[in-house]
Scaffold this motif. Structure first.
Motif, short mmCIF file in Angstrom:
data_model
loop_
_atom_site.label_atom_id
_atom_site.label_comp_id
_atom_site.label_asym_id
_atom_site.label_seq_id
_atom_site.Cartn_x
_atom_site.Cartn_y
_atom_site.Cartn_z
N TYR A 95 -0.87 -7.70 -1.96
CA TYR A 95 -1.19 -6.37 -2.72
C TYR A 95 -2.15 -5.21 -1.78
O TYR A 95 -3.05 -5.52 -1.17
N LEU A 103 -10.33 -1.86 -8.47
CA LEU A 103 -9.69 -1.56 -8.08
C LEU A 103 -8.69 -1.69 -9.48
O LEU A 103 -8.06 -1.83 -9.40
N GLY A 104 -8.50 0.55 -9.71
CA GLY A 104 -8.12 0.67 -10.92
C GLY A 104 -6.40 0.59 -10.76
O GLY A 104 -5.90 0.77 -11.61
N TRP A 106 -2.99 -0.90 -8.47
CA TRP A 106 -2.50 -2.24 -7.70
C TRP A 106 -0.89 -1.69 -7.64
O TRP A 106 -0.35 -1.45 -8.63
N GLY A 107 -1.01 -2.48 -6.11
CA GLY A 107 0.71 -2.48 -5.66
C GLY A 107 1.67 -3.12 -6.75
O GLY A 107 0.88 -3.91 -7.17
N GLN A 108 2.21 -3.90 -6.72
CA GLN A 108 3.77 -4.80 -7.06
C GLN A 108 3.17 -5.81 -6.92
O GLN A 108 3.76 -7.08 -7.11
#
Lengths: 116, 109
Positions: A95, A103-104, A106-108
């Motif tokens: 990720y 870490l507000g 995130w990618g998938q």
């Protein structure tokens, strides 16, 4: 809307290389630290690396130091993770994440499988 | 750098409160007010629930709260709801590194 789209995961043989990408949109990319975090199947989150907004400062987990390289192209709003000398234990979902009060965003995630 | 220490599992009934602990060292949890907590449902990306020890992002219910004492941080979830069942991870900055906890599985009975 903030979006992070991870890509580049694949099946690779031990000792091989792979480059992951994280395309960012919806925010001023060059204002933020960015991170890579991985998660092996059925296991917990593990921090991998981070990079300063201007790309001049980086840090790595001991387990990937010397093998992985984090970089960014602020003109393309893209974060990268170059992974060399891959091992079976590097198998995980990777990720990217934006650092802003934690870490507000995130990618998938993108799956990397290291196997012969 | 060793992972932060979390209980493997906690449980509670709807309406009850649970607290998840996260123990590090003076080099990470105890040295910085940069502890965050993440919720992860199966097959999903993590979601931030608490930042900077006790900050709550917009949209996170006020049933979620964080605190820290010495080298141990805590996440408290009050008035448990079924949708709170998930894995929870703490995370701390340690100067030149970032470290996560091993994760805690919350079961809502």
């Amino acid at each position: 809307e903030v979006q992070l789209v991870d890509s580049g995961g694949d099946l690779v043989q031990p000792g091989g290389s792979l480059r992951l990408s994280c395309a960012a949109s919806g925010f001023t990319f060059n204002n933020y630290w960015m991170h890579w975090v991985r998660q092996a199947p059925g296991k917990g989150l593990v921090w991998v690396s981070r990079i300063h907004p201007d790309g001049t400062s980086t840090s790595y987990a001991d387990s990937v130091k010397g093998r992985f390289t984090i970089s960014r192209d602020n003109a393309k709003n893209t974060l990268y993770l170059q992974m060399n000398s891959l091992r079976a234990e590097d198998t995980a979902v990777y990720y990217c994440a934006r650092d802003s009060s934690g870490l507000g965003y995130w990618g998938q995630g993108t799956l990397v499988t290291v196997s012969s | 750098h060793s992972a932060l220490t979390q209980p493997r599992s906690v449980s509670g009934s709807p309406g009850q409160s649970v607290t998840i602990s996260c123990t590090g060292t003076s080099s990470d949890v105890g040295g910085y007010n940069y502890v965050s907590w993440y919720q992860q449902h199966p097959g999903k990306a993590p979601k931030i629930m608490i930042y900077d020890v006790s900050g709550r992002p917009s949209g996170v219910p006020d049933r979620f709260s964080g605190s820290k004492s010495g080298n141990t941080a805590s996440l408290t979830i009050s008035a448990l709801q079924p949708e709170d069942e998930a894995d929870y991870y703490c995370c701390s900055y340690g100067g030149s590194y970032v470290v996560f906890g091993g994760g805690t599985k919350l079961t809502v009975l």
